[in-house]
Design a protein around this motif. Structure first.
Motif, PDB file in Angstrom:
ATOM      1  N   ASP A 297      30.604  34.394 -65.002  1.00 54.04           N
ATOM      2  CA  ASP A 297      30.433  35.293 -63.818  1.00 54.04           C
ATOM      3  C   ASP A 297      29.074  34.512 -63.357  1.00 54.04           C
ATOM      4  OD1 ASP A 297      30.837  36.958 -61.673  1.00 54.04           O
ATOM      5  OD2 ASP A 297      30.553  38.638 -62.701  1.00 54.04           O
ATOM      6  N   HIS A 298      28.855  34.738 -61.820  1.00 50.93           N
ATOM      7  CA  HIS A 298      27.625  34.351 -61.441  1.00 50.93           C
ATOM      8  C   HIS A 298      27.608  35.134 -60.029  1.00 50.93           C
ATOM      9  CE1 HIS A 298      29.247  31.869 -58.297  1.00 50.93           C
ATOM     10  NE2 HIS A 298      29.971  31.347 -59.190  1.00 50.93           N
TER      11      HIS A 298
ATOM     12  N   ASN B 259      19.433  45.463 -66.266  1.00 50.01           N
ATOM     13  CA  ASN B 259      20.320  46.616 -66.630  1.00 50.01           C
ATOM     14  C   ASN B 259      21.687  46.409 -66.010  1.00 50.01           C
ATOM     15  OD1 ASN B 259      18.157  47.875 -67.844  1.00 50.01           O
ATOM     16  ND2 ASN B 259      17.776  49.253 -66.368  1.00 50.01           N
ATOM     17  N   ASN B 260      21.662  45.622 -64.976  1.00 53.38           N
ATOM     18  CA  ASN B 260      23.141  45.231 -64.174  1.00 53.38           C
ATOM     19  C   ASN B 260      23.791  44.381 -65.070  1.00 53.38           C
ATOM     20  OD1 ASN B 260      22.914  47.399 -62.368  1.00 53.38           O
ATOM     21  ND2 ASN B 260      22.173  45.945 -60.773  1.00 53.38           N
ATOM     22  N   LEU B 261      23.031  43.404 -65.479  1.00 56.28           N
ATOM     23  CA  LEU B 261      23.726  42.012 -66.536  1.00 56.28           C
ATOM     24  C   LEU B 261      23.914  42.628 -67.647  1.00 56.28           C
ATOM     25  CD1 LEU B 261      21.185  39.401 -65.415  1.00 56.28           C
ATOM     26  CD2 LEU B 261      23.614  39.492 -64.863  1.00 56.28           C
ATOM     27  N   GLN B 262      23.292  43.512 -68.370  1.00 60.70           N
ATOM     28  CA  GLN B 262      23.617  44.324 -69.700  1.00 60.70           C
ATOM     29  C   GLN B 262      25.011  44.914 -69.137  1.00 60.70           C
ATOM     30  OE1 GLN B 262      21.167  47.120 -71.312  1.00 60.70           O
ATOM     31  NE2 GLN B 262      22.505  47.873 -72.641  1.00 60.70           N
ATOM     32  N   ALA B 263      25.125  45.734 -68.265  1.00 52.24           N
ATOM     33  CA  ALA B 263      26.355  46.295 -68.035  1.00 52.24           C
ATOM     34  C   ALA B 263      27.556  45.468 -67.714  1.00 52.24           C
ATOM     35  CB  ALA B 263      26.214  47.344 -66.691  1.00 52.24           C
ATOM     36  N   ARG B 264      27.440  44.286 -66.983  1.00 47.59           N
ATOM     37  CA  ARG B 264      28.216  43.421 -66.847  1.00 47.59           C
ATOM     38  C   ARG B 264      28.762  42.736 -68.061  1.00 47.59           C
ATOM     39  NH1 ARG B 264      32.804  42.197 -64.817  1.00 47.59           N
ATOM     40  NH2 ARG B 264      33.151  40.115 -64.231  1.00 47.59           N
ATOM     41  N   VAL B 265      27.936  42.274 -69.024  1.00 51.77           N
ATOM     42  CA  VAL B 265      28.001  41.616 -70.267  1.00 51.77           C
ATOM     43  C   VAL B 265      29.194  42.585 -70.949  1.00 51.77           C
ATOM     44  CG1 VAL B 265      27.190  40.992 -72.347  1.00 51.77           C
ATOM     45  CG2 VAL B 265      26.173  40.100 -70.345  1.00 51.77           C
TER      46      VAL B 265
ATOM     47  N   VAL C 199      37.694  36.880 -74.605  1.00 52.76           N
ATOM     48  CA  VAL C 199      37.067  36.651 -73.711  1.00 52.76           C
ATOM     49  C   VAL C 199      37.813  36.291 -72.335  1.00 52.76           C
ATOM     50  CG1 VAL C 199      35.400  34.511 -72.894  1.00 52.76           C
ATOM     51  CG2 VAL C 199      35.555  35.232 -75.471  1.00 52.76           C
ATOM     52  N   PRO C 200      37.310  36.861 -71.447  1.00 53.23           N
ATOM     53  CA  PRO C 200      37.849  36.655 -69.985  1.00 53.23           C
ATOM     54  C   PRO C 200      37.841  35.367 -69.344  1.00 53.23           C
ATOM     55  CG  PRO C 200      35.945  37.699 -69.774  1.00 53.23           C
ATOM     56  CD  PRO C 200      36.036  37.631 -71.108  1.00 53.23           C
ATOM     57  N   GLN C 201      38.586  34.880 -68.562  1.00 55.52           N
ATOM     58  CA  GLN C 201      38.626  33.651 -67.791  1.00 55.52           C
ATOM     59  C   GLN C 201      37.406  33.802 -66.734  1.00 55.52           C
ATOM     60  OE1 GLN C 201      40.772  30.636 -68.017  1.00 55.52           O
ATOM     61  NE2 GLN C 201      41.251  31.695 -70.075  1.00 55.52           N
ATOM     62  N   PRO C 202      36.808  32.704 -66.441  1.00 56.56           N
ATOM     63  CA  PRO C 202      35.727  32.701 -65.496  1.00 56.56           C
ATOM     64  C   PRO C 202      36.190  33.362 -64.212  1.00 56.56           C
ATOM     65  CG  PRO C 202      35.818  30.624 -66.415  1.00 56.56           C
ATOM     66  CD  PRO C 202      36.749  31.215 -66.897  1.00 56.56           C
ATOM     67  N   ALA C 203      35.460  34.345 -63.524  1.00 61.55           N
ATOM     68  CA  ALA C 203      35.772  35.132 -62.720  1.00 61.55           C
ATOM     69  C   ALA C 203      35.934  34.759 -61.262  1.00 61.55           C
ATOM     70  CB  ALA C 203      34.506  36.221 -62.397  1.00 61.55           C
ATOM     71  N   LYS C 204      35.108  33.420 -61.222  1.00 59.83           N
ATOM     72  CA  LYS C 204      35.173  32.770 -59.592  1.00 59.83           C
ATOM     73  C   LYS C 204      34.821  31.398 -59.783  1.00 59.83           C
ATOM     74  CE  LYS C 204      31.003  35.604 -58.990  1.00 59.83           C
ATOM     75  NZ  LYS C 204      30.662  36.587 -57.943  1.00 59.83           N
ATOM     76  N   PRO C 205      35.176  30.604 -58.871  1.00 55.80           N
ATOM     77  CA  PRO C 205      34.931  29.156 -58.826  1.00 55.80           C
ATOM     78  C   PRO C 205      33.045  28.919 -58.613  1.00 55.80           C
ATOM     79  CG  PRO C 205      36.290  29.574 -57.025  1.00 55.80           C
ATOM     80  CD  PRO C 205      35.897  30.680 -57.487  1.00 55.80           C
TER      81      PRO C 205
ATOM     82  N   THR D 165      31.206  44.964 -69.656  1.00 57.19           N
ATOM     83  CA  THR D 165      32.353  44.952 -69.022  1.00 57.19           C
ATOM     84  C   THR D 165      33.099  44.034 -69.414  1.00 57.19           C
ATOM     85  OG1 THR D 165      31.288  46.261 -67.011  1.00 57.19           O
ATOM     86  CG2 THR D 165      33.504  45.008 -66.774  1.00 57.19           C
ATOM     87  N   LEU D 166      32.595  42.681 -69.544  1.00 59.21           N
ATOM     88  CA  LEU D 166      33.373  41.673 -70.060  1.00 59.21           C
ATOM     89  C   LEU D 166      33.813  41.427 -71.314  1.00 59.21           C
ATOM     90  CD1 LEU D 166      31.012  38.953 -68.278  1.00 59.21           C
ATOM     91  CD2 LEU D 166      33.378  39.501 -67.491  1.00 59.21           C
ATOM     92  N   GLY D 167      33.608  42.701 -72.139  1.00 55.88           N
ATOM     93  CA  GLY D 167      33.909  42.920 -73.380  1.00 55.88           C
ATOM     94  C   GLY D 167      33.169  42.433 -74.509  1.00 55.88           C
ATOM     95  N   TYR D 168      31.898  42.242 -74.341  1.00 58.58           N
ATOM     96  CA  TYR D 168      31.103  41.342 -75.403  1.00 58.58           C
ATOM     97  C   TYR D 168      30.262  42.689 -76.173  1.00 58.58           C
ATOM     98  CZ  TYR D 168      31.356  36.802 -73.763  1.00 58.58           C
ATOM     99  OH  TYR D 168      32.125  35.590 -73.416  1.00 58.58           O
ATOM    100  N   ASP D 169      30.175  42.277 -77.607  1.00 53.56           N
ATOM    101  CA  ASP D 169      29.296  43.384 -78.227  1.00 53.56           C
ATOM    102  C   ASP D 169      27.964  43.231 -78.035  1.00 53.56           C
ATOM    103  OD1 ASP D 169      28.172  44.993 -80.441  1.00 53.56           O
ATOM    104  OD2 ASP D 169      29.555  44.073 -81.814  1.00 53.56           O
TER     105      ASP D 169
END
Length: 181
Positions: free
Chosen positions: A127-128, A160-166, A34-40, A168-172
């Motif tokens: 991410d947000h 679709n963009n959220l699915q791709a981002r998830v 799990v990555p660290q949060p991307a931004k504040p 990218t963050l490494g989620y199955d």
């Protein structure tokens, strides 16, 4: 006379086992890194209603749809959390949990949330969007994931963009459940 302590012990064990039925059980690990949060996070902008679009199924949310999360700042700097949803098999099966969150790091992207008194769990805003129209939430074990939007029915392109981002963050993605709104 020796039967009384045995009865008391067996009664205690039975009560303990019965209580375990209500303890939330995590699902499988869907992200081993799990990555660290991307931004504040600006807490004031994060407050308000969110609609759950996707999640990893968890025992405390099993078979829930129309899931929302409402956040508001308390006077002491903590966050009031109201999670609501409806059981898919029961039109009257509305469920609501009220909890409290406290900020756990200076970026405001990591919180500790409690629905059970002194027991807190991690809530990381991984991410947000810059305009806070969506957020992706997880925690360090990789067993929980929530994808939230401000709109109950966002356009397909955003989903679709959220699915791709998830991904990218490494989620199955095969563990993801789509929430009906």
């Amino acid at each position: 006379m020796q039967k009384k302590p045995l009865v008391i012990a067996l009664t205690g064990v039975t009560m303990l086992l019965a209580a375990c039925v209500y303890i939330p059980r995590p699902g499988p690990v869907g992200n081993h890194d799990v990555p660290q949060p991307a931004k504040p996070v600006e807490l004031a902008r994060y407050m308000g209603r969110w609609y759950e679009q996707f999640r990893y199924e968890a025992s405390f949310e099993r078979n829930l749809d129309e899931v929302t999360a409402d956040y508001s700042l308390n006077a002491d700097g903590t966050v009031k959390v109201i999670n609501s949803g409806r059981r898919t098999s029961d039109a009257n099966g509305f469920k609501q949990s009220i909890g409290k969150a406290k900020v756990a790091d200076p970026t405001n992207a990591k919180l500790k949330v409690s629905f059970f008194g002194p027991f807190y769990g991690d809530y990381w805003i991984l991410d947000h969007d810059d305009d806070y129209s969506w957020s992706i939430v997880g925690e360090p074990s990789g067993r929980y994931l929530w994808v939230l939007t401000r709109d109950a029915h966002p356009p397909g392109e955003i989903l679709n963009n959220l699915q791709a981002r998830v991904k990218t963050l490494g989620y199955d993605w095969s563990l993801v459940r789509r929430t009906k709104q």
